[in-house]
Design a protein around this motif. Structure first.
Motif, PDB file in Angstrom:
ATOM      1  N   SER A   1       2.498   4.423  -3.638  1.00 41.98           N
ATOM      2  CA  SER A   1       2.279   6.048  -3.596  1.00 41.98           C
ATOM      3  C   SER A   1       2.271   6.410  -2.297  1.00 41.98           C
ATOM      4  CB  SER A   1       1.005   6.223  -4.300  1.00 41.98           C
ATOM      5  OG  SER A   1       0.935   6.063  -5.651  1.00 41.98           O
ATOM      6  N   ASP A   2       2.728   7.684  -1.996  1.00 38.41           N
ATOM      7  CA  ASP A   2       2.537   8.327  -0.878  1.00 38.41           C
ATOM      8  C   ASP A   2       1.037   8.842  -0.571  1.00 38.41           C
ATOM      9  OD1 ASP A   2       5.551   8.905  -0.552  1.00 38.41           O
ATOM     10  OD2 ASP A   2       4.927   9.902  -2.474  1.00 38.41           O
ATOM     11  N   PHE A   3       0.294   8.842  -1.328  1.00 36.96           N
ATOM     12  CA  PHE A   3      -1.157   9.074  -1.084  1.00 36.96           C
ATOM     13  C   PHE A   3      -2.052   8.403  -2.285  1.00 36.96           C
ATOM     14  CE2 PHE A   3       0.797  13.041   0.562  1.00 36.96           C
ATOM     15  CZ  PHE A   3      -0.120  13.539   1.631  1.00 36.96           C
ATOM     16  N   TYR A   4      -3.042   8.003  -1.451  1.00 41.68           N
ATOM     17  CA  TYR A   4      -4.178   7.270  -2.366  1.00 41.68           C
ATOM     18  C   TYR A   4      -5.495   8.047  -1.801  1.00 41.68           C
ATOM     19  CZ  TYR A   4      -0.810   3.367  -2.685  1.00 41.68           C
ATOM     20  OH  TYR A   4       0.289   2.603  -2.972  1.00 41.68           O
ATOM     21  N   ILE A   5      -6.120   8.451  -3.105  1.00 42.60           N
ATOM     22  CA  ILE A   5      -7.287   9.382  -2.685  1.00 42.60           C
ATOM     23  C   ILE A   5      -8.533   8.700  -3.416  1.00 42.60           C
ATOM     24  CG2 ILE A   5      -8.348  11.652  -3.164  1.00 42.60           C
ATOM     25  CD1 ILE A   5      -5.511  12.711  -3.460  1.00 42.60           C
TER      26      ILE A   5
ATOM     27  N   ALA B   1     -13.667   0.071  -3.408  1.00 45.41           N
ATOM     28  CA  ALA B   1     -12.496   0.785  -3.293  1.00 45.41           C
ATOM     29  C   ALA B   1     -11.451   0.806  -2.204  1.00 45.41           C
ATOM     30  CB  ALA B   1     -12.691   2.325  -3.708  1.00 45.41           C
ATOM     31  N   SER B   2     -11.944   0.548  -0.967  1.00 41.85           N
ATOM     32  CA  SER B   2     -10.878   0.324   0.014  1.00 41.85           C
ATOM     33  C   SER B   2     -10.362  -0.755   0.124  1.00 41.85           C
ATOM     34  CB  SER B   2     -11.774   0.510   1.300  1.00 41.85           C
ATOM     35  OG  SER B   2     -12.527   2.049   1.609  1.00 41.85           O
ATOM     36  N   ARG B   3     -11.052  -1.706  -0.604  1.00 36.06           N
ATOM     37  CA  ARG B   3     -10.399  -3.336  -0.729  1.00 36.06           C
ATOM     38  C   ARG B   3      -9.101  -3.136  -1.811  1.00 36.06           C
ATOM     39  NH1 ARG B   3     -15.977  -5.270   0.040  1.00 36.06           N
ATOM     40  NH2 ARG B   3     -16.208  -5.036  -2.128  1.00 36.06           N
ATOM     41  N   THR B   4      -9.500  -2.383  -2.940  1.00 35.56           N
ATOM     42  CA  THR B   4      -8.418  -2.142  -3.760  1.00 35.56           C
ATOM     43  C   THR B   4      -7.366  -1.500  -3.391  1.00 35.56           C
ATOM     44  OG1 THR B   4     -10.078  -2.151  -5.631  1.00 35.56           O
ATOM     45  CG2 THR B   4      -7.973  -1.293  -6.053  1.00 35.56           C
ATOM     46  N   VAL B   5      -7.512  -0.326  -2.626  1.00 35.88           N
ATOM     47  CA  VAL B   5      -6.272   0.396  -1.973  1.00 35.88           C
ATOM     48  C   VAL B   5      -5.599  -0.603  -0.881  1.00 35.88           C
ATOM     49  CG1 VAL B   5      -5.728   2.393  -0.613  1.00 35.88           C
ATOM     50  CG2 VAL B   5      -7.300   2.693  -2.327  1.00 35.88           C
ATOM     51  N   GLY B   6      -6.454  -1.049   0.001  1.00 44.75           N
ATOM     52  CA  GLY B   6      -5.846  -2.074   0.786  1.00 44.75           C
ATOM     53  C   GLY B   6      -4.823  -3.127   0.185  1.00 44.75           C
TER      54      GLY B   6
ATOM     55  N   GLY C   1     -11.156   2.189   7.214  1.00 45.82           N
ATOM     56  CA  GLY C   1      -9.848   1.910   7.994  1.00 45.82           C
ATOM     57  C   GLY C   1      -9.674   0.526   8.308  1.00 45.82           C
ATOM     58  N   PRO C   2     -10.806  -0.271   8.868  1.00 47.23           N
ATOM     59  CA  PRO C   2     -10.759  -1.495   9.072  1.00 47.23           C
ATOM     60  C   PRO C   2     -10.295  -2.613   7.826  1.00 47.23           C
ATOM     61  CG  PRO C   2     -12.455  -0.915  10.706  1.00 47.23           C
ATOM     62  CD  PRO C   2     -11.786   0.308   9.792  1.00 47.23           C
ATOM     63  N   ILE C   3     -11.120  -2.248   6.812  1.00 43.70           N
ATOM     64  CA  ILE C   3     -11.024  -2.736   5.597  1.00 43.70           C
ATOM     65  C   ILE C   3      -9.694  -2.671   5.023  1.00 43.70           C
ATOM     66  CG2 ILE C   3     -11.652  -2.764   2.955  1.00 43.70           C
ATOM     67  CD1 ILE C   3     -14.481  -2.069   3.940  1.00 43.70           C
ATOM     68  N   LEU C   4      -9.122  -1.336   5.044  1.00 47.24           N
ATOM     69  CA  LEU C   4      -7.678  -1.187   4.688  1.00 47.24           C
ATOM     70  C   LEU C   4      -6.687  -2.266   5.476  1.00 47.24           C
ATOM     71  CD1 LEU C   4      -7.724   2.593   4.290  1.00 47.24           C
ATOM     72  CD2 LEU C   4      -7.861   1.047   2.535  1.00 47.24           C
ATOM     73  N   GLU C   5      -7.178  -2.313   6.946  1.00 49.11           N
ATOM     74  CA  GLU C   5      -5.917  -3.204   7.675  1.00 49.11           C
ATOM     75  C   GLU C   5      -6.171  -4.700   7.338  1.00 49.11           C
ATOM     76  OE1 GLU C   5      -5.329  -1.097  11.960  1.00 49.11           O
ATOM     77  OE2 GLU C   5      -7.544  -2.066  11.600  1.00 49.11           O
TER      78      GLU C   5
ATOM     79  N   VAL D   1      -1.164  -2.050   9.931  1.00 47.75           N
ATOM     80  CA  VAL D   1      -1.903  -1.312  11.154  1.00 47.75           C
ATOM     81  C   VAL D   1      -2.050   0.208  10.647  1.00 47.75           C
ATOM     82  CG1 VAL D   1      -1.786  -0.784  13.463  1.00 47.75           C
ATOM     83  CG2 VAL D   1      -0.836  -2.829  12.734  1.00 47.75           C
ATOM     84  N   CYS D   2      -3.403   0.527  10.664  1.00 46.72           N
ATOM     85  CA  CYS D   2      -3.832   1.881  10.604  1.00 46.72           C
ATOM     86  C   CYS D   2      -3.333   2.753  11.795  1.00 46.72           C
ATOM     87  CB  CYS D   2      -5.483   1.946  10.462  1.00 46.72           C
ATOM     88  SG  CYS D   2      -5.958   3.608  10.036  1.00 46.72           S
ATOM     89  N   GLY D   3      -2.797   3.801  11.473  1.00 46.07           N
ATOM     90  CA  GLY D   3      -2.169   4.765  12.338  1.00 46.07           C
ATOM     91  C   GLY D   3      -0.864   4.327  12.854  1.00 46.07           C
TER      92      GLY D   3
END
Length: 420
Positions: free
Chosen positions: A72-76, A97-102, A133-137, A143-145
């Motif tokens: 997806s382009d967006f994850y909300i 949820a962040s781990r799931t999205v990551g 952010g760090p969880i997603l990374e 890399v975030c950003g």
């Protein structure tokens, strides 16, 4: 190419948002609650926010399997942010949820996308960038950003409110970069006629959300404190407010029990962060203390009005506000417990609430046949429309001889024997 969106969490906030987004974008709704997904596929929303016809007609895809969510382009992220037993922020659901999205991000990046992860959950300033952010990374290896980006757009859903819906309210939006902010604003701008407000930063957007509810909490706390003061004077707070409201700039707040998933919770998030920074949030915590004490105050005043005599009591309504099935953080449960401690034999009735949830969350039994008996005291705690439509005369038929008709929120006016 059409934008694709995945909404994580399909509760009071996520479902209306996902249905609105599905009108304009390829949208997938994900929730870990298998029963919830099955109900939604059958066209039933237990929160009563989305009508069956609208849900059945929606193009929203539903799944309880994370690996079924397309790139997806967006994850909300719209998961709850409660407090723990010590009234500290419980961010475990946001972290999960962040781990799931990551785990989902790597697939989106491999598909050539630069996904944006937008959080709607209420948090204190800094959580999105410093925790999520760090969880997603870590989970994505990206890399975030650079490979993916962050945004924040605080939820403003008011359960049961058919006027201030996601399609009509102004959405505060923020993004990690100006380009991301533009994309987040375009996304939400497509679904609401209320427009978007571009916050100066993600932290500013996070802070705006948490003070919205803290402000309401403090104002209600003032009303509750004056109700306690005037109660000692044998003075009706409703009579006082009726006079005070004639001034053009008097704020129309009223006393009562402050529960639910926002007002009774969010101030603790701001207070927690303030304390971490070495600041004593006296006003915020004082307001919380007053509001958290109201259930005990109401029970004691009602007990005194009954001459200090315990008896049978019927409490009408258990949800945190009228005309919704939402039992989260209901302070009526505290009121029932306080009446029980004073010796009253309490029966609880609420046609909107889930009996199994009431038992699970509060150990309370909802009596569907409660309106077939008589009681020494009948307390209209949550004025659902079904009770308002009954009127005071019908409610009085539930009283035993010499019984008391009590009205917590003043909707019965002079027809009640007791009110705050």
């Amino acid at each position: 190419m059409a934008l694709s969106v995945t909404v994580i969490g399909l509760g009071y906030v996520g479902l209306p948002l996902a249905v609105a987004l599905a009108k304009h974008f390829d949208t997938t709704g994900f929730d870990v609650d298998t029963r919830r997904i099955a109900e939604l596929r059958d066209g039933h929303d237990r929160t009563d926010e989305i009508e069956s016809e609208r849900l059945s007609a929606s193009t929203l895809s539903l799944t309880d399997q994370a690996d079924e969510c397309p790139p997806s382009d967006f994850y909300i992220v719209t998961v709850p942010t409660p407090i723990d037993a010590e009234r500290k922020p419980d961010l475990s659901l946001v972290e999960a949820a962040s781990r799931t999205v990551g785990d989902m991000l790597s697939g989106a990046i491999a598909a050539g996308k630069a996904p944006i992860v937008v959080y709607e959950s209420t948090v204190y300033p800094g959580v999105t960038e410093e925790l999520c952010g760090p969880i997603l990374e870590q989970r994505s290896g990206a890399v975030c950003g650079r490979d993916f980006f962050l945004g924040y757009s605080p939820e403003r859903i008011n359960p049961g409110d058919r006027e201030h819906t996601i399609e009509r309210i102004t959405k505060v939006v923020s993004g990690q970069t100006p380009e991301v902010l533009d994309k987040v604003a375009d996304l939400y701008g497509a679904v609401t006629s209320g427009g978007t407000f571009r916050a100066a930063s993600i932290k500013a957007a996070e802070a705006a959300k948490v003070i919205e509810n803290a402000q309401r909490d403090i104002n209600i706390a003032f009303m509750n404190e004056i109700a306690q003061i005037f109660g000692k004077m044998d003075l009706s707070v409703w009579d006082v407010l009726a006079a005070a409201r004639t001034k053009w700039n008097f704020l129309p707040f009223t006393p009562g029990l402050v529960g639910g998933h926002c007002i009774g919770v969010d101030p603790y998030y701001l207070a927690h962060r303030a304390e971490e920074l070495g600041h004593d949030p006296r006003v915020i915590l004082s307001g919380r203390g007053i509001n958290d004490s109201m259930a005990e105050f109401v029970a004691e005043r009602l007990h005194k009005a009954r001459g200090g005599k315990a008896g049978s009591a019927l409490v009408l309504g258990l949800t945190f506000k009228e005309d919704v099935p939402d039992l989260r953080n209901s302070k009526v449960a505290d009121l029932v417990a306080a009446l029980d401690r004073l010796g009253h034999d309490v029966t609880v009735h609420d046609p909107l609430a889930s009996a199994s949830e009431a038992e699970h969350e509060y150990g309370l039994t909802l009596d569907a046949d409660a309106l077939d008996r008589r009681y020494d005291c009948v307390l209209l705690a949550v004025p659902h429309r079904v009770y308002r439509d009954m009127g005071s005369e019908a409610l009085r038929t539930l009283l035993a001889e010499g019984g008391t008709l009590a009205d917590l929120k003043g909707v019965l006016g002079e027809q009640a024997d007791w009110t705050l």
